[in-house]
Scaffold this active site. Structure first.
Site, PDB file in Angstrom:
ATOM      1  CG  ASP A 173      62.270  17.443  68.386  1.00 39.64           C
ATOM      2  OD1 ASP A 173      62.977  17.902  67.463  1.00 39.64           O
ATOM      3  OD2 ASP A 173      62.612  16.483  69.107  1.00 39.64           O
ATOM      4  CG  ASP A 191      65.307  13.349  64.235  1.00 41.07           C
ATOM      5  OD1 ASP A 191      64.291  13.061  63.559  1.00 41.07           O
ATOM      6  OD2 ASP A 191      66.383  13.701  63.723  1.00 41.07           O
ATOM      7  CG  ASN A 201      67.509  22.329  65.624  1.00 47.18           C
ATOM      8  OD1 ASN A 201      66.896  23.245  65.079  1.00 47.18           O
ATOM      9  ND2 ASN A 201      67.936  22.404  66.879  1.00 47.18           N
ATOM     10  CB  CYS A 232      67.282  24.651  61.336  1.00 49.32           C
ATOM     11  SG  CYS A 232      69.017  25.200  61.379  1.00 49.32           S
ATOM     12  CB  CYS A 288      66.062  28.807  61.310  1.00 52.25           C
ATOM     13  SG  CYS A 288      67.356  28.450  60.124  1.00 52.25           S
TER      14      CYS A 288
HETATM   15 MG   LIG Z   1      64.610  15.814  69.426  1.00 48.81          MG
HETATM   16 ZN   LIG Z   2      69.207  27.323  60.571  1.00 46.80          ZN
END
Ligand SMILES: [Mg+2]
Ligand SMILES: [Zn+2]
Length: 200
Positions: free
Chosen positions: A15, A17, A60, A101, A111
């Protein structure tokens, strides 16, 4: 090592952030000047590189779909480029690839984590990725749930939202395989798991 095995059979999905760079209050990190590496992040990436792992960021970024975030796809890319430059500068670490995403939270896209679409995109690009030889590292339940849905091993970092997530998931079927302080410690448990399970 015996014959013909790809040198990067272990893949570590990170990941971004809260795992590699610091989260900020709304509108979060929407320009390169706001990028701050979390403690141990650069060193963790470098250690994964040295272990021969493929390192892929899966992130994301719903802010791209929300005009109030002042985040375009180009600005998101500039943020990630700055992150990669800092990782290189601080520890000589290298991110091999990144999948994002950009859709809104309520878009029901395939996604957005905890869905597995970003991981499946990566497997299209790197057909040798195997979920049972993969790790997913993140600070949110969405990261851990995505990792479990993929069939990978999961590592929760206690950076970013990690402390709250650790409490949320403790004792549930969705508890991560490991909870660690930061990405450097995450790299170490991945190294230990590799040796224990003879994953390479
Ligand atoms: Mg995160
Ligand atoms: Zn997406």
């Amino acid at each position: 090592m015996s014959g013909g095995v790809h040198t990067k059979t272990l893949t570590v999905f990170l990941d971004r952030d809260g795992t590699i760079i610091e989260n900020l209050p709304f509108p979060n990190v929407n320009e390169p000047a706001k990028v701050r590496l979390l403690p141990g992040a650069a060193e963790g990436v470098r250690q994964l590189n040295d272990m021969g792992c493929r390192v892929i960021v899966v992130t994301n970024q719903a802010g791209i779909s929300n005009p109030e975030n002042d985040l375009t796809y180009e600005r998101y890319q500039a943020v990630s480029e700055r992150m990669r430059a800092l990782i290189e500068e601080r520890a000589g670490g290298r991110i091999d690839d990144e999948f994002c995403c950009p859709h809104a939270r309520d878009a029901n896209c395939p996604c957005r984590k905890p869905r597995t679409g970003l991981f499946l995109q990566s497997m299209q690009r790197y057909p040798d990725i195997r979920p049972d030889r993969s790790f997913v590292v993140g600070d949110r339940a969405d990261d851990i749930l995505a990792g479990k849905a993929l069939g990978a091993r999961t590592v929760l970092v206690r950076t970013g939202h990690g402390p709250a997530t650790a409490e949320e998931l403790a004792g549930t079927p969705n508890a991560p395989d490991w909870v660690v302080e930061d990405l450097l410690q995450g790299a170490r448990v991945i190294g230990d798991a590799r040796d224990t399970h003879k994953l390479l």
